[in-house]
Scaffold this motif. Structure first.
Motif, PDB file in Angstrom:
ATOM      1  N   ALA A  38      35.243  10.651  65.860  1.00 32.54           N
ATOM      2  CA  ALA A  38      35.498  11.294  67.155  1.00 32.54           C
ATOM      3  C   ALA A  38      36.347  12.545  66.983  1.00 32.54           C
ATOM      4  O   ALA A  38      37.556  12.535  67.224  1.00 32.54           O
ATOM      5  CB  ALA A  38      36.173  10.303  68.099  1.00 32.54           C
ATOM      6  N   GLN A  39      35.696  13.646  66.591  1.00 36.63           N
ATOM      7  CA  GLN A  39      36.371  14.931  66.412  1.00 36.63           C
ATOM      8  C   GLN A  39      35.485  16.038  66.962  1.00 36.63           C
ATOM      9  O   GLN A  39      34.275  15.869  67.122  1.00 36.63           O
ATOM     10  CB  GLN A  39      36.665  15.167  64.921  1.00 36.63           C
ATOM     11  N   ARG A  40      36.105  17.218  67.223  1.00 32.85           N
ATOM     12  CA  ARG A  40      35.405  18.322  67.870  1.00 32.85           C
ATOM     13  C   ARG A  40      34.627  19.202  66.903  1.00 32.85           C
ATOM     14  O   ARG A  40      33.589  19.756  67.276  1.00 32.85           O
ATOM     15  CB  ARG A  40      36.422  19.176  68.648  1.00 32.85           C
ATOM     16  N   VAL A  41      35.130  19.421  65.711  1.00 33.25           N
ATOM     17  CA  VAL A  41      34.471  20.307  64.760  1.00 33.25           C
ATOM     18  C   VAL A  41      34.488  19.661  63.380  1.00 33.25           C
ATOM     19  O   VAL A  41      35.493  19.081  62.966  1.00 33.25           O
ATOM     20  CB  VAL A  41      35.146  21.695  64.723  1.00 33.25           C
ATOM     21  N   ASP A  82      30.829  12.366  69.107  1.00 32.39           N
ATOM     22  CA  ASP A  82      30.255  11.494  70.130  1.00 32.39           C
ATOM     23  C   ASP A  82      28.833  11.891  70.481  1.00 32.39           C
ATOM     24  O   ASP A  82      27.957  11.034  70.656  1.00 32.39           O
ATOM     25  CB  ASP A  82      31.124  11.529  71.393  1.00 32.39           C
ATOM     26  N   ARG A  83      28.574  13.190  70.638  1.00 29.73           N
ATOM     27  CA  ARG A  83      27.215  13.588  71.025  1.00 29.73           C
ATOM     28  C   ARG A  83      26.227  13.360  69.897  1.00 29.73           C
ATOM     29  O   ARG A  83      25.070  13.018  70.136  1.00 29.73           O
ATOM     30  CB  ARG A  83      27.181  15.022  71.528  1.00 29.73           C
ATOM     31  N   GLU A  87      19.967  14.424  77.860  1.00 30.78           N
ATOM     32  CA  GLU A  87      20.895  15.416  78.391  1.00 30.78           C
ATOM     33  C   GLU A  87      22.195  14.749  78.805  1.00 30.78           C
ATOM     34  O   GLU A  87      22.209  13.623  79.313  1.00 30.78           O
ATOM     35  CB  GLU A  87      20.280  16.126  79.597  1.00 30.78           C
ATOM     36  N   GLY A  88      23.318  15.453  78.595  1.00 32.66           N
ATOM     37  CA  GLY A  88      24.607  14.901  78.966  1.00 32.66           C
ATOM     38  C   GLY A  88      25.719  15.882  78.683  1.00 32.66           C
ATOM     39  O   GLY A  88      25.482  17.065  78.422  1.00 32.66           O
ATOM     40  N   VAL A 114      19.018  16.303  71.722  1.00 31.21           N
ATOM     41  CA  VAL A 114      20.203  16.038  72.537  1.00 31.21           C
ATOM     42  C   VAL A 114      20.736  17.379  73.023  1.00 31.21           C
ATOM     43  O   VAL A 114      21.050  18.261  72.220  1.00 31.21           O
ATOM     44  CB  VAL A 114      21.283  15.296  71.725  1.00 31.21           C
ATOM     45  N   LEU A 115      20.844  17.531  74.335  1.00 29.11           N
ATOM     46  CA  LEU A 115      21.321  18.779  74.932  1.00 29.11           C
ATOM     47  C   LEU A 115      22.663  18.524  75.611  1.00 29.11           C
ATOM     48  O   LEU A 115      22.757  17.746  76.563  1.00 29.11           O
ATOM     49  CB  LEU A 115      20.306  19.313  75.940  1.00 29.11           C
TER      50      LEU A 115
END
Length: 254
Positions: free
Chosen positions: A143-146, A61-62, A53-54, A32-33
């Motif tokens: 659903a979090q960033r880090v 989420d990714r 890719e996205g 996953v990029l």
């Protein structure tokens, strides 16, 4: 028993080939990029990987998108800066052949430059065990960033510790401090999004307790100055995140 290896990366053309080269024991490799602009996609396809890719704002989420793209009954989730020794690959295949569980933790050997540092990791700044081997459908990232939280289905099985993943975590001290800056900025955005940034006294206490836990409880003292540095970074992570959210919300608000 089909095994998928999942790699989530962004602009990792320098490290991706070695990572992918260590995953030959898997039945498929999914890469996953996220917003990559370098040669990572071409490298991954040349290595036989399936590429997704996205653009995803949230780490959770990714990673969930990558898990959904995997076709194996079992999934091994690794990062571009990690290498899986062949002995560990053999052990993983042996475990999934008979495991009735939902997931297993795998040993992580963290390197700073060429130095293996075994002790002192913790406080969301590093770990020596990660739940990265799991059945399809057993793991869901929040659903979090880090350092997003995890929701699990199924039981935890035996820990896989005979051999460890080689994790090229930081190049040097400067690289470690840059990582602390990135992590705390992302965490500040999560705090602001939640509407609960905490208080300064609570985060000062967390700084003290996490530093002591990593240096003493997790035996960081065995690593000398490196252990002290790691303990300080682990303690500073929540404190810096709070201060960035409180003092510079306009810079970190999502």
């Amino acid at each position: 028993m089909k095994l998928s290896a999942l790699v989530v990366a962004r602009n990792e053309e320098a490290r991706l080939p070695d990572c992918l080269g260590s995953l030959g024991f898997a039945d498929e490799v999914v890469v996953v990029l996220d917003r990559s602009t370098d040669g990572s996609a071409a490298m991954a396809r040349a290595a036989g990987a399936r590429v997704l890719e996205g653009a995803w704002e949230l780490e959770g989420d990714r990673r969930n998108a990558g898990i959904a793209a995997c076709e194996g009954e079992w999934i091994l989730e690794v990062d571009a800066d990690e290498r899986v020794p062949s002995e560990l690959g053999t052990q993983i295949r042996r475990v999934i052949a008979g495991s009735p569980h939902g997931f297993h933790r795998v040993r992580i050997d963290n390197y700073v430059g060429g130095r293996l540092i075994r002790h002192g990791w913790g406080g969301s700044f590093g770990t020596t065990l990660k739940p990265i081997l799991f059945r399809r459908g057993a793991k869901h990232w929040r659903a979090q960033r880090v350092h997003p939280g995890l929701d699990w289905t199924g039981t935890e099985g035996e820990r896989i510790e005979m051999h460890g993943i080689r994790h090229e975590l930081d190049r040097d001290i400067s690289d470690m401090l840059k990582r602390l800056d990135r992590y705390s900025s992302a965490k500040a955005a999560d705090l602001l999004a939640s509407g609960e940034i905490g208080t300064l006294p609570d985060n000062v206490r967390r700084f003290v307790s996490r530093t002591i836990k990593c240096y003493v409880g997790r035996k960081g003292y065995r690593e000398g100055g490196w252990g002290l540095l790691i303990a300080l970074c682990a303690g500073l992570f929540p404190l810096l995140s709070h201060l960035k959210a409180r003092l510079e919300p306009e810079r970190h608000r999502p």
